[in-house]
Design a protein around this motif. Sequence first.
Motif, mmCIF file in Angstrom:
data_model
loop_
_atom_site.group_PDB
_atom_site.id
_atom_site.type_symbol
_atom_site.label_atom_id
_atom_site.label_comp_id
_atom_site.label_asym_id
_atom_site.label_seq_id
_atom_site.Cartn_x
_atom_site.Cartn_y
_atom_site.Cartn_z
ATOM 1 N N ALA A 101 0.810 -1.219 0.000
ATOM 2 C CA ALA A 101 0.000 0.000 0.000
ATOM 3 C C ALA A 101 0.846 1.272 0.000
ATOM 4 O O ALA A 101 0.385 2.323 -0.431
ATOM 5 C CB ALA A 101 -0.946 -0.002 1.190
ATOM 6 N N GLN A 144 -3.290 -4.501 1.661
ATOM 7 C CA GLN A 144 -3.662 -4.173 0.292
ATOM 8 C C GLN A 144 -2.398 -4.285 -0.554
ATOM 9 O O GLN A 144 -1.346 -3.777 -0.171
ATOM 10 C CB GLN A 144 -4.207 -2.744 0.228
ATOM 11 N N GLU A 163 -7.532 -6.006 -1.641
ATOM 12 C CA GLU A 163 -7.406 -5.772 -0.204
ATOM 13 C C GLU A 163 -8.011 -6.979 0.495
ATOM 14 O O GLU A 163 -8.888 -7.661 -0.049
ATOM 15 C CB GLU A 163 -8.072 -4.474 0.230
#
Length: 172
Positions: A101, A144, A163
């Motif tokens: 992420a 994620q 995710e």
Amino acid sequence: MSRDTAQRPTADRASSIVSRRKVLTGLGATAAAGLAGCSGTESGGTETVDCHSSALEHGEGDVLDGGVMATVEDRDVRLVVPLSVETVRSQNVDRLELVDASGVVAHVIPVSPEDQNVMANKMGVGEGQLQYEQYLAQRPFHGQYRVIALDRSGTELDSITIEFNCFPELED
């Protein structure tokens, strides 16, 4: 590493491709869930007692049309990426990059159609299929990742952003 913008579809065609992608991602995730012994949800994600995965975005290619999902084996959270041997061969897929992420490449998975010989003995992997798994952490683990399929020259062929939430083991 991005696609040539001149090859992108018009706005009308883009909406139909987005719908097609959602359908394919949902079907692929459900198929992957079936291979892993899970049940699909109506949201197009996959869900087990241990994990819930959702595809947030899918690139314009077809390499990752089989979906991506998080799963738990014992206490280990793994990201599972099913691929077609024919697609890997015809598009010269060389590797998968898992970008976290924060935008950092967290893992690189080498890909080869020759891996089918080893995977033929793996439970849940059908003929003409490859299934790559990457250990992420012990549960509970939530995250994620953007999974990017690249060819030998480093050109992006496809991507999918997923995710997931993998929960602590439930007590009886």
